[in-house]
Design an enzyme around this catalytic site. Structure first.
Site, mmCIF file in Angstrom:
data_model
loop_
_atom_site.group_PDB
_atom_site.id
_atom_site.type_symbol
_atom_site.label_atom_id
_atom_site.label_comp_id
_atom_site.label_asym_id
_atom_site.label_seq_id
_atom_site.Cartn_x
_atom_site.Cartn_y
_atom_site.Cartn_z
ATOM 1 N N TYR A 149 0.441 -1.379 -0.193
ATOM 2 C CA TYR A 149 0.063 0.154 -0.414
ATOM 3 C C TYR A 149 0.702 1.671 -0.150
ATOM 4 C CZ TYR A 149 0.781 -0.464 5.198
ATOM 5 O OH TYR A 149 1.092 -0.269 6.429
ATOM 6 N N GLU A 150 2.145 1.053 0.219
ATOM 7 C CA GLU A 150 3.217 2.507 -0.317
ATOM 8 C C GLU A 150 2.975 3.205 -1.284
ATOM 9 O OE1 GLU A 150 6.180 2.178 3.512
ATOM 10 O OE2 GLU A 150 5.270 0.623 3.410
ATOM 11 N N MET B 159 -1.260 -7.233 6.222
ATOM 12 C CA MET B 159 -1.188 -6.053 4.960
ATOM 13 C C MET B 159 -0.316 -6.200 4.795
ATOM 14 S SD MET B 159 -3.160 -2.585 6.195
ATOM 15 C CE MET B 159 -4.797 -2.176 6.972
ATOM 16 N N SER B 160 0.367 -6.936 4.995
ATOM 17 C CA SER B 160 1.417 -7.386 5.107
ATOM 18 C C SER B 160 2.256 -9.583 4.782
ATOM 19 C CB SER B 160 2.744 -7.319 5.996
ATOM 20 O OG SER B 160 3.091 -7.498 7.285
ATOM 21 N N HIS C 221 -4.933 2.339 13.661
ATOM 22 C CA HIS C 221 -2.948 2.123 13.354
ATOM 23 C C HIS C 221 -2.486 2.186 14.638
ATOM 24 C CE1 HIS C 221 1.020 1.002 11.688
ATOM 25 N NE2 HIS C 221 1.236 2.534 11.905
HETATM 26 N N1 HPA Z 1 -6.528 -5.541 9.296
HETATM 27 C C1 HPA Z 1 -5.825 -5.615 8.539
HETATM 28 N N2 HPA Z 1 -4.140 -5.573 9.408
HETATM 29 C C2 HPA Z 1 -4.145 -5.601 10.786
HETATM 30 C C3 HPA Z 1 -4.775 -5.793 10.990
HETATM 31 C C4 HPA Z 1 -7.118 -5.478 11.261
HETATM 32 O O1 HPA Z 1 -7.478 -5.562 11.726
HETATM 33 N N3 HPA Z 1 -4.380 -5.488 12.652
HETATM 34 C C5 HPA Z 1 -3.589 -4.980 12.350
HETATM 35 N N4 HPA Z 1 -3.207 -4.910 11.603
#
Ligand code: HPA
Length: 268
Positions: free
Chosen positions: A83-84, A206-207, A242
């Site tokens: 996403y970056e 997301m990784s 975040h």
């Molecule tokens: N979703 C996506 N990425 C994340 C989450 C989440 O709930 N928590 C920490 N990273």
């Protein structure tokens, strides 16, 4: 292997010493402090041409090469996320460098949301498999036939068993589960979480998945661990953000560090 990876490996050896690295460790959001525990040399990503500008707060953009529990390791204090930059292959060069430094194993860590009521914030999950919910792939455009990477046992069974044994020895509960990769950077909707739960996911983040695909492509043995920082969208009462991820990651990070140290102590 790109020429660039060999050149960067030479630069890293010149600063951090010639002894081959055994294992690479990628640190996720809020887990960066493990890099401080390594006795070695920290090299800013900015000194390593082509390395990602790890721009996500909570990440520490150094490569630390040195010793942890008697093992020579390379710790990536920050990762690039799709996403970056819109590039799923942003971690390819760092992983090529890891191979050029001699490693045969990659352990990735991440912060993730839980889809399971029995897996709470602060707990750890060892990935048994993943679902690439993004449809993206870091090997799109790779011309060689090596791009057809088998992913049947992407997460190395022996490595997983060793990590489970390490968790047991440390009396740390380690769940087993399937991680779904969601592109981000927005979080998932409750409907998306219900959908991936139905598809068989236990955690979402997301990784990690792009790195796992790249690492298998490069012939590395792979394991990955999630620290649960929240219940996924619609499943809990806390607000997902975040900031919350970074605030909660240390709960699991301390346990994760114990498991990894124990694993390294016993590593053959
Ligand atoms: N979703 C996506 N990425 C994340 C989450 C989440 O709930 N928590 C920490 N990273």
């Amino acid at each position: 292997m790109s020429r660039n990876a060999d050149d960067l490996a030479a630069l890293i050896r010149a600063r951090a010493g010639d002894a081959p690295v055994r294992l690479g460790l990628i640190l996720g959001s809020g887990l960066g402090h493990l890099a401080d525990a390594v006795k070695g040399v920290a090299i800013p990503y900015a000194d390593l041409e082509g390395f990602p500008h790890a721009g996500v707060s909570g990440h520490n953009p150094n490569l630390v090469v040195g010793t942890l529990e008697g093992q020579r390791v390379a710790v990536f204090g920050g990762r690039a996320h799709y996403y970056e930059s819109g590039r799923a292959d942003a971690m390819r060069l760092p992983l090529e460098v890891l191979v050029a430094l001699g490693a045969d194993t990659m352990i990735a860590t991440n912060a993730a949301g839980s889809l399971r009521p029995d897996m709470a914030t602060g707990e750890l999950m060892l990935l048994s498999d993943h679902i690439n919910f993004s449809g993206l792939n870091p090997l799109i455009g790779e011309p060689s036939d090596a791009r057809f990477v088998p992913m049947t046992q992407a997460y190395d069974p022996a490595l997983r068993a060793a990590l489970k044994a390490a968790a047991k020895a440390e009396d740390v509960a380690l769940h087993d589960g399937v991680y779904a990769w969601y592109s981000g950077p927005s979080f998932e909707t409750p409907a998306e979480i219900r959908a991936i739960r139905t598809l068989g996911a236990d955690a979402v983040g997301m990784s990690t998945v792009p790195e796992v695909i790249l690492a298998r492509f490069l012939g590395l043995k792979v394991a990955a661990l999630s620290t649960i920082t929240n219940m996924a969208a619609g499943l809990g009462t806390e607000a997902i953000s975040h900031e919350h991820t970074k605030a909660m990651a240390p709960l699991g990070a301390a346990k994760l560090e114990r498991v990894l140290r124990q694993y390294l102590q016993k590593m053959e």
